[in-house]
Design a protein around this motif. Structure first.
Motif: not given
Length: 667
Positions: A106-118
């Motif tokens: 899901p897009a939410s998982a991509i967003a959560a892991m898309g930023s290495k720092s976050a």
């Protein structure tokens, strides 16, 4: 299950997805750029639709156009492959909004892991171990340098939104930090549209171990064991293997459970890879999670017998995972070698050109085959500057690591590629390397073994010279057989029946000569002080420039494949490729030197992104003069001699052609 699938990618991964879809009875739609109109992935699909010009930004990254194609042709799902839009949160959202299934998380998982720092902040909360470092939002260069100074060198600067080794620099001393940071940020912005970075302590002799995870919409999670991806150059993987050598069952379970904790933390669905960096004492730390299928997924398929693309499609269609954790088993050892168009003698600089000759070892297209080739190109295709220079992936499996390594050596020896520089010889040396054979693995192995893996060029062997000479004679005989004009004969006929001729070949080191003697129907060839009587036979594979040549002497038989392009001969003999050039003394006599002394030229088409000097400036040998971007990577052009800059011919932002003179120096 879906009936129609659009594959939003190109090359080998598009072919790979199409193969599984075909087996499952799913209709496939290919999209392509102008550079890929005649490509293998287009032929592999049922329908193909043009997206636009060659640059990815005008074709494979045009999300709206891809969605329009999917809707127009009734696709129920889109498989993004890897790269391009595979980890694009906005594209996943757009697919959902259009009522098309995105084969991925899901897009939410991509967003959560898309930023290495976050992602690292999230993993810290989930109890997943992290490398010490700074992962915050403050990006002022002075602040980041202060963080690095406090942490202690060496440190690693990494693009926060990055992957694939891009936007990454190792800094060993404080005085180099600011320049490395600027270069890293430029590359990150160019590759990911985001120049934000994070700083981490650079671990000494680390191993790169990743865990393949899978999750479904029913909140089931499994890990399909691990892969060792430690052998890298420029922070990009070259060799991957499964399972990781030396991995204990206790450590495997610990890392697998940490990977599943990461997947649970973001409500993951589909295929994902949790990447860890491991120290020699076994401690491991979370690096990132790739929210897609990985390039190296075939080694996992080879040891588990599972088709991971089929798993992706079934999970995306709402089905449960095909296996539980207890049902998953490992069998044997698998190794994958990435075959790239690149020049190892020039720091693995990507190579572009037409694939004149392409031949792979005997292989099968099965998930659990012993030898498998995943490729996206055919003979005659062009490796262009627009996309990744990978030619194919060669994957082998053995009962154990030693057998897998032996099979890989044989498979590489049977791989023949002409038209671009490749890393095939380098991969063969790597497979035979003592440290690799003993599984003494870490991300610095290639640099540590540089003298062994990247040796100086050596003169052409006697066998290669004899075969090149034989190819000349066989081709001349074939031409003569087509004419009745005695003056067009090229077979050395003489009134007295005897004939002597000298051929001069240039290899990477020097000129070597082969003396040809023909008398009484016999042919003798002399290299150096050794003269041998030979019988020559040949056959073609349907292409005039490709000959399979055999030389029979009284004591031995020498055979190989010779690919001729004008005066250049690529000779495949004894599992190696040797290149020689036929020198014409008449053509070369009095020829002026063509190269501009002291000029520095573009190694390939690209864009100038930084200029470090100006006309009139004194420079030292090895000093950086300018930086160009080509094939998604930065390449620094350095001074080859001490001197003074005469002219800088291009400005920042300008596109340059291969071979263009960029800067001229006066010694």
């Amino acid at each position: 299950m879906f009936t129609t699938l659009l594959i939003a990618n190109r090359g080998e991964i598009a072919c790979r997805v199409a193969a599984t879809a075909r087996r499952l009875g799913i209709k496939t739609i290919a999209v392509y750029s102008d550079a890929d109109a005649e490509s293998k992935h287009v032929a592999a699909c049922d329908i193909s639709v043009r997206l636009g010009p060659a640059p990815a930004s005008e074709s494979y990254l045009k999300a709206d156009d891809i969605l329009r194609v999917a809707l127009a042709h009734g696709a129920q799902a889109i498989h993004p492959g890897y790269g391009f839009l595979s980890e694009n949160e906005a594209f996943a959202h757009a697919c959902a909004k259009a009522g098309i299934c995105f084969v991925g998380p899901p897009a939410s998982a991509i967003a959560a892991m898309g930023s290495k720092s976050a992602a690292k902040t999230l993993m810290e909360k989930a109890g997943v171990p992290l490398v010490p470092g700074y992962h915050g939002d403050e990006q002022a260069p002075e602040f980041l340098q202060q963080q690095a100074d406090t942490m202690g060198y060496p440190v690693l600067i990494k693009a926060s939104a990055g992957g694939g080794g891009k936007g990454m620099r190792i800094v060993t001393q404080a005085k180099d930090f600011i320049a490395a940071l600027a270069s890293c940020k430029r590359e990150a912005a160019a590759s990911f549209g985001d120049d934000k970075v994070l700083i981490e302590r650079y671990l000494q002799k680390p191993r790169h171990i990743e865990i393949q995870v899978f999750s479904d919409t029913h909140k089931q999670h499994v890990y399909l064991f691990e892969r060792d991806c430690s052998v890298q150059r420029r922070h990009q993987k070259v060799i991957e293997e499964a399972p990781a050598p030396g991995m204990t069952e206790a450590r495997r379970q610990e890392m697998g459970e940490a990977a599943i904790a990461a997947a649970r933390a973001v409500n993951y669905v589909g295929a994902g890879t949790v990447e860890f960096i491991a120290e020699p004492d076994g401690r491991f730390y979370f690096m990132e999670m790739n929210t897609r299928l990985q390039v190296e997924h075939p080694v996992t398929e080879m040891i588990t017998g599972m088709d991971l693309v089929e798993w992706q499609l079934r999970v995306a269609a709402g089905e449960r995972l095909p296996k539980t954790q207890d049902e998953l088993q490992r069998c044997g050892h698998a190794i994958e070698a990435r075959i790239y168009a690149e020049n190892g003698d020039k720091d693995f600089l990507p190579s572009i050109g037409r694939l004149v000759h392409l031949e792979f070892p005997d292989h099968e297209a099965f998930i659990n085959a012993d030898v498998r080739v995943d490729g996206g190109v055919r003979a005659g295709d062009t490796i262009s500057p627009y996309y990744d220079p990978m030619i194919a992936k060669l994957i082998v499996r053995g009962a154990n690591r030693d057998q897998a390594r032996a099979r890989m050596l044989r498979a590489l020896a049977a791989t023949q590629i002409v038209g671009v520089h490749t890393n095939v010889a380098f991969l063969s040396r790597l497979m035979a390397d003592e440290a690799f054979g003993e599984a003494d693995l870490d991300t610095g192995l290639i640099e540590r073994r540089r003298e062994t893996l990247l040796p100086a060029p050596i003169p052409a062997t006697r066998e290669a010279l004899l075969l090149a000479c034989a190819a000349v004679l066989e081709q001349e005989k074939a031409v003569s057989a087509l004419t009745t004009d005695p003056w067009a004969e090229r077979c050395g006929w003489r009134v007295d029946g005897s004939y002597r001729r000298m051929l001069s070949f240039q290899d990477s080191e020097s000129a070597q000569e082969v003396l040809i003697d023909m008398a009484d129907g016999m042919t003798s060839l002399t290299v150096g002080a050794e003269r041998v009587a030979v019988e020559i036979s040949s056959q073609t594979n349907g292409v005039d420039s490709v000959l399979h040549v055999a030389l029979l002497t009284r004591s031995s038989r020498v055979s190989g494949t010779v690919v001729r392009q004008g005066d250049r001969f690529d000779v495949f003999v004894s599992g190696k490729c040797e290149t020689v050039t036929l020198k014409d003394p008449l053509a070369s006599a009095g020829q002026a030197e063509a190269d501009h002394a002291g000029s520095l030229t573009a190694p390939m088409p690209g864009k100038i992104i930084a200029i470090e000097v100006k006309a009139g400036e004194k420079v030292k040998r090895g000093q950086a003069l300018l930086v160009m971007e080509a094939m998604k990577m930065e390449h620094t052009i350095n001074a080859g001699v001490d001197g003074v800059v005469e002219n800088v011919y291009f400005g920042v932002g300008e596109q340059v052609a291969e071979g263009a003179v960029l800067i001229s120096l006066e010694q």
